[in-house]
Design a protein around this motif. Sequence first.
Motif, PDB file in Angstrom:
ATOM      1  N   SER A 199       1.537  -1.089  -0.115  1.00 49.55           N
ATOM      2  CA  SER A 199       0.196  -0.059  -0.508  1.00 49.55           C
ATOM      3  C   SER A 199       0.738   1.311  -0.327  1.00 49.55           C
ATOM      4  O   SER A 199       1.660   1.280   0.546  1.00 49.55           O
ATOM      5  N   PHE A 200       0.708   2.381  -0.751  1.00 52.53           N
ATOM      6  CA  PHE A 200       1.059   3.315  -0.685  1.00 52.53           C
ATOM      7  C   PHE A 200       2.330   3.354  -1.202  1.00 52.53           C
ATOM      8  O   PHE A 200       4.070   4.072  -0.847  1.00 52.53           O
ATOM      9  N   GLN A 219       0.600   5.908   9.870  1.00 56.04           N
ATOM     10  CA  GLN A 219      -0.419   6.780  10.469  1.00 56.04           C
ATOM     11  C   GLN A 219      -0.405   7.613  10.539  1.00 56.04           C
ATOM     12  O   GLN A 219      -1.647   8.304  10.864  1.00 56.04           O
ATOM     13  N   GLN A 220       0.366   8.562  10.244  1.00 55.52           N
ATOM     14  CA  GLN A 220       0.615   9.817  10.965  1.00 55.52           C
ATOM     15  C   GLN A 220       0.821  10.709  10.365  1.00 55.52           C
ATOM     16  O   GLN A 220      -0.350  11.538  10.188  1.00 55.52           O
ATOM     17  N   LEU A 267      -6.979   9.960   7.691  1.00 56.09           N
ATOM     18  CA  LEU A 267      -7.777   9.286   7.588  1.00 56.09           C
ATOM     19  C   LEU A 267      -7.545   7.196   7.569  1.00 56.09           C
ATOM     20  O   LEU A 267      -9.048   7.106   7.429  1.00 56.09           O
ATOM     21  N   TYR A 268      -6.986   6.959   7.105  1.00 52.43           N
ATOM     22  CA  TYR A 268      -6.587   6.011   6.638  1.00 52.43           C
ATOM     23  C   TYR A 268      -6.057   4.611   7.804  1.00 52.43           C
ATOM     24  O   TYR A 268      -5.052   3.940   7.421  1.00 52.43           O
ATOM     25  N   VAL A 289      -2.939  -3.131   8.592  1.00 49.66           N
ATOM     26  CA  VAL A 289      -4.163  -4.221   7.534  1.00 49.66           C
ATOM     27  C   VAL A 289      -3.603  -4.817   6.267  1.00 49.66           C
ATOM     28  O   VAL A 289      -2.934  -5.264   5.568  1.00 49.66           O
ATOM     29  N   TRP A 290      -3.544  -3.189   5.180  1.00 49.43           N
ATOM     30  CA  TRP A 290      -2.400  -3.366   4.176  1.00 49.43           C
ATOM     31  C   TRP A 290      -1.667  -4.103   4.182  1.00 49.43           C
ATOM     32  O   TRP A 290      -0.964  -4.613   3.204  1.00 49.43           O
ATOM     33  N   SER A 291      -0.724  -3.314   5.644  1.00 48.40           N
ATOM     34  CA  SER A 291       0.870  -4.283   5.664  1.00 48.40           C
ATOM     35  C   SER A 291       0.484  -5.882   5.956  1.00 48.40           C
ATOM     36  O   SER A 291       1.574  -6.581   5.463  1.00 48.40           O
TER      37      SER A 291
END
Length: 202
Positions: free
Chosen positions: A43-44, A110-111, A115-116, A122-124
């Motif tokens: 993710s990202f 997360q910081q 929003l996510y 979960v994506w990890s």
Amino acid sequence: MPNKFIEMMKERRTIYNIDSSLPISQEKLITLVKEAVKEAPSSFNSQTSRGVILFGDEHKKLWHNITKETLKEIVAKEIFTTTEKKIDSFAAGAGTILFFEEQNVIKELQQKFPLYADNFPVWSEQSSGMAQYAVWASLAQEKVGASLQHYNPLIDEKVHASWKIPSSWKLRAQLVFGAIKQQANEKTYINDDIRFKVFGEN
Ligand SMILES: Cc1cc2nc3c(=O)[nH]c(=O)nc-3n(C[C@H](O)[C@H](O)[C@H](O)COP(=O)(O)O)c2cc1C
């Protein structure tokens, strides 16, 4: 015409009966693991997956000294022989790949993207699964058999201490590999009707 990738996917199976005679060089296996993990998506493009490859005595240390000793303390005496046999069958392989996820990267994300925040762990996990699968399937292409194990979190502390693993690396899975001594049984599948729905097909 059959799809090449699907044909390759079919070659990846859970192989329990393995030995330590690798059909490819350790160097080639290391390159393969690195490439497979790097080509797996995250993710990202956060690239949270981390890997540790153990060969020979280091691999045996994981199964005999760490996992077996840990299980001995918690498994009932009557069934420990079965446990021991299983662990010995992993130790008989050529090596193990330990898959970790870097928790510091997840915290940073997360910081940065509150929003996510709930989604990053979960994506990890999903990214880790993809990396594991990419490695497992790549090994199968080289006729290296493997099985995916999960003795985390029981073994985490000893693993971290033994190989000086950063505390922010969270152990997610252990992929045991070696030469294939016995192929997997034919795979069975549940009915497609249970699993898939298609709408709007011409
Ligand atoms: C997320 C996940 C967790 C698994 N955990 C284990 C495990 O802890 N021990 C094990 O022996 N196999 C484990 N497996 C292997 C499955 O049992 C196996 O993939 C499944 O039975 C299908 O067989 P195949 O791998 O030959 O296609 C796991 C597989 C997945 C995808």
